[in-house]
Write an enzyme that holds these catalytic residues in place. Sequence first.
Site, short mmCIF file in Angstrom:
data_model
loop_
_atom_site.label_atom_id
_atom_site.label_comp_id
_atom_site.label_asym_id
_atom_site.label_seq_id
_atom_site.Cartn_x
_atom_site.Cartn_y
_atom_site.Cartn_z
N GLY A 8 0.84 -1.21 0.00
CA GLY A 8 0.00 0.00 0.00
C GLY A 8 0.87 1.24 0.00
O GLY A 8 1.51 1.57 1.00
N ASP A 33 2.58 -1.72 -4.44
CA ASP A 33 1.16 -1.38 -4.60
C ASP A 33 0.65 -2.04 -5.88
O ASP A 33 1.40 -2.20 -6.85
CB ASP A 33 0.99 0.14 -4.69
N ARG A 38 0.35 4.60 -9.40
CA ARG A 38 0.80 5.20 -8.13
C ARG A 38 2.30 4.95 -7.93
O ARG A 38 3.04 5.84 -7.54
CB ARG A 38 0.01 4.60 -6.97
N SER A 127 -2.80 -0.19 8.60
CA SER A 127 -4.15 0.33 8.31
C SER A 127 -4.94 0.44 9.60
O SER A 127 -4.66 -0.27 10.58
CB SER A 127 -4.92 -0.64 7.40
N CYS A 274 -10.45 9.54 7.26
CA CYS A 274 -10.47 8.72 8.48
C CYS A 274 -11.62 8.97 9.45
O CYS A 274 -12.25 8.02 9.91
CB CYS A 274 -9.16 8.89 9.23
N PHE A 275 -11.88 10.24 9.79
CA PHE A 275 -12.76 10.49 10.93
C PHE A 275 -14.12 9.81 10.77
O PHE A 275 -14.55 9.06 11.63
CB PHE A 275 -12.95 12.00 11.15
P1 NAI Z 1 -4.67 5.05 0.29
O1 NAI Z 1 -5.90 4.74 -0.43
O2 NAI Z 1 -3.97 6.35 0.02
O3 NAI Z 1 -3.59 3.89 0.04
C1 NAI Z 1 -3.89 2.53 0.06
C2 NAI Z 1 -3.16 1.86 -1.08
O4 NAI Z 1 -3.26 0.46 -0.93
C3 NAI Z 1 -3.70 2.19 -2.47
O5 NAI Z 1 -2.69 2.79 -3.25
C4 NAI Z 1 -4.15 0.82 -3.04
O6 NAI Z 1 -3.92 0.70 -4.42
C5 NAI Z 1 -3.27 -0.11 -2.24
N1 NAI Z 1 -3.77 -1.48 -2.16
C6 NAI Z 1 -5.03 -1.90 -1.85
N2 NAI Z 1 -5.07 -3.24 -1.85
C7 NAI Z 1 -3.82 -3.69 -2.16
C8 NAI Z 1 -3.22 -4.98 -2.30
N3 NAI Z 1 -3.94 -6.08 -2.09
N4 NAI Z 1 -1.93 -5.06 -2.64
C9 NAI Z 1 -1.20 -3.93 -2.85
N5 NAI Z 1 -1.70 -2.69 -2.71
C10 NAI Z 1 -2.99 -2.56 -2.37
O7 NAI Z 1 -4.99 4.94 1.84
P2 NAI Z 1 -4.25 5.65 3.06
O8 NAI Z 1 -4.79 7.00 3.30
O9 NAI Z 1 -2.79 5.46 2.92
O10 NAI Z 1 -4.80 4.77 4.27
C11 NAI Z 1 -4.39 3.43 4.45
C12 NAI Z 1 -4.85 2.99 5.82
O11 NAI Z 1 -4.25 3.81 6.82
C13 NAI Z 1 -6.36 3.08 6.03
O12 NAI Z 1 -6.75 2.02 6.85
C14 NAI Z 1 -6.52 4.38 6.78
O13 NAI Z 1 -7.66 4.38 7.58
C15 NAI Z 1 -5.26 4.41 7.63
N6 NAI Z 1 -4.81 5.73 8.03
C16 NAI Z 1 -4.86 6.79 7.16
C17 NAI Z 1 -4.40 8.03 7.54
C18 NAI Z 1 -4.45 9.19 6.61
O14 NAI Z 1 -4.23 10.31 7.06
N7 NAI Z 1 -4.68 9.00 5.33
C19 NAI Z 1 -3.83 8.27 8.89
C20 NAI Z 1 -3.79 7.08 9.69
C21 NAI Z 1 -4.28 5.88 9.27
#
Ligand code: NAI
EC number: 1.1.1.22
Length: 485
Positions: A8, A33, A38, A127, A274-275
């Site tokens: 990710g 990813d 990306r 996550s 998130c929220f």
């Molecule tokens: P995001 O959507 O920016 O990134 C997730 C990435 O995972 C995507 O690029 C997607 O293509 C990839 N992905 C999904 N399934 C996959 C797989 N099977 N194999 C490889 N890649 C895969 O999400 P983000 O914002 O980074 O959030 C990720 C987690 O972190 C979520 O659970 C979120 O709630 C948590 N989080 C997010 C914060 C934020 O500020 N964005 C802060 C703290 C936690």
Amino acid sequence: MVKICCIGAGYVGGPTMAMIAYKCPDIQVVVVDISASRINAWNSDRLPIFEPGLDDVVRSCRGVNLHFSSDVESHVADSDIVFVSVNTPTKTRGLGAGKAADLTYWESAARMIADVSTSDKIVVEKSTVPVTTAEAIEKILTHNNPGKHDFQILSNPEFLAEGTAVADLASPDRVLIGGRGDTEGGRKAIAALKAVYARWVLEDRILTMNLWSAELSKLAANALLAQRISSVNAMSALCEAMGANVSEVAYAVGKDSRIGPKFLSASVGFGGSCFQKDILNLVYICECNGLPEVANYWKQVVQINDYQKARFVQRVVSSMFNTVSGKRIAISGFAFKKDTGDTRETAAIDVCHGLLGDKAQLSIYDPQVTEEQMRRDLAMAKFDWDHPQHLVPSSPTAASGQVAVAWDAYAAAKGAHAVCVLTEWDEFKKLDYQRIYEGMEKPAFFFDGRNVVDVDALRKIGFIVYSVGKPLDPWIKDLPAAPLS
Ligand code: NAI
């Protein structure tokens, strides 16, 4: 040499791993990813996300001990530590739709880890997940790789805030590591991850605890942060009714050392990925555990947020003679907060939908959000945004003819009847509002959803100004407000 792989490459995986690589030159870090575009962007001069300071961190270690790859399986196979930082969206259909976390992406990542692993691994939940996910993941890993390799699961939720991610990662308030401290393997895994963070984080800021406490702490932290915003926003409605000033009230309240001054700014409502998602998830967990009163308590935080957005739209429409049909309205800011290009769950989407529903013509400007992203967001169904983009069907919005995108705030406001500030970008504090006023239709309305402008100065210029939670302009005060739909 230790090899870390992160599944990710999003807002969390990218910056977090870049900081680990930056602080630990002897650790090889690979971020993988399924989205090739990306990964290409992470390997290019234009990173896929905008974060102050991130370019420098990535540039200093990319190609040395920090790599971005779409070859997911081969890098997972031989890593010692695998972080999983994939999306955990709200379910859009089936049991728990609209509330429960959709663990599809998490589960498929776990199954893949079990299939391809060629060595023992520490698997780290990065996550945000429902409580007890670690246990489910542990079962998937051990049942799909019976007896071959040892998998230790840790929960290491991320607390970075977008817009300040690099500073937050460099100097975190705390790092949480949840694990099975009651087993030898669990203790070793906790110590191994702790040793990574201990390179730059003070020992007393690295908290270790059991898996369930760590998982729940992340949901609890987001729920409490969002609750503060909804509390001050609820107060802003009362301030408007009473002629009080929410900034003064928040300042006075925040002077109490038990409360503190942070996160007390009234606004059009919170956004971000998130929220809302995490609170809905918490609500669902409470409901599933026979705690409807607790569930209802937290649900109110999201309901007040929706109310605040609807209230803002109502102020705009009722102030402008109860109709915005055919009127050009400038939208200043589309990102969910300043210093990020992230638009997930931004208040701007709901406000724009409200105004488009009333047949307004929108002219939107944001310094970091592309036109393609804005149009995509306005065309997407609720909760679809948090699914990997190639899985989300994109349809042109019915209202696409009502939306124009401008290259700066002046162009957006030219010929407009009103300006709505929806993101607190610093540049909106320094605009030449006299020039903006002169280019607008009269009466010129200004609706500040982020309390960024000097209300008195704008009124002196001639604007009719509404600013969330501030004493109302006589023009607005004397109008009957349309009921909220
Ligand atoms: P995001 O959507 O920016 O990134 C997730 C990435 O995972 C995507 O690029 C997607 O293509 C990839 N992905 C999904 N399934 C996959 C797989 N099977 N194999 C490889 N890649 C895969 O999400 P983000 O914002 O980074 O959030 C990720 C987690 O972190 C979520 O659970 C979120 O709630 C948590 N989080 C997010 C914060 C934020 O500020 N964005 C802060 C703290 C936690």
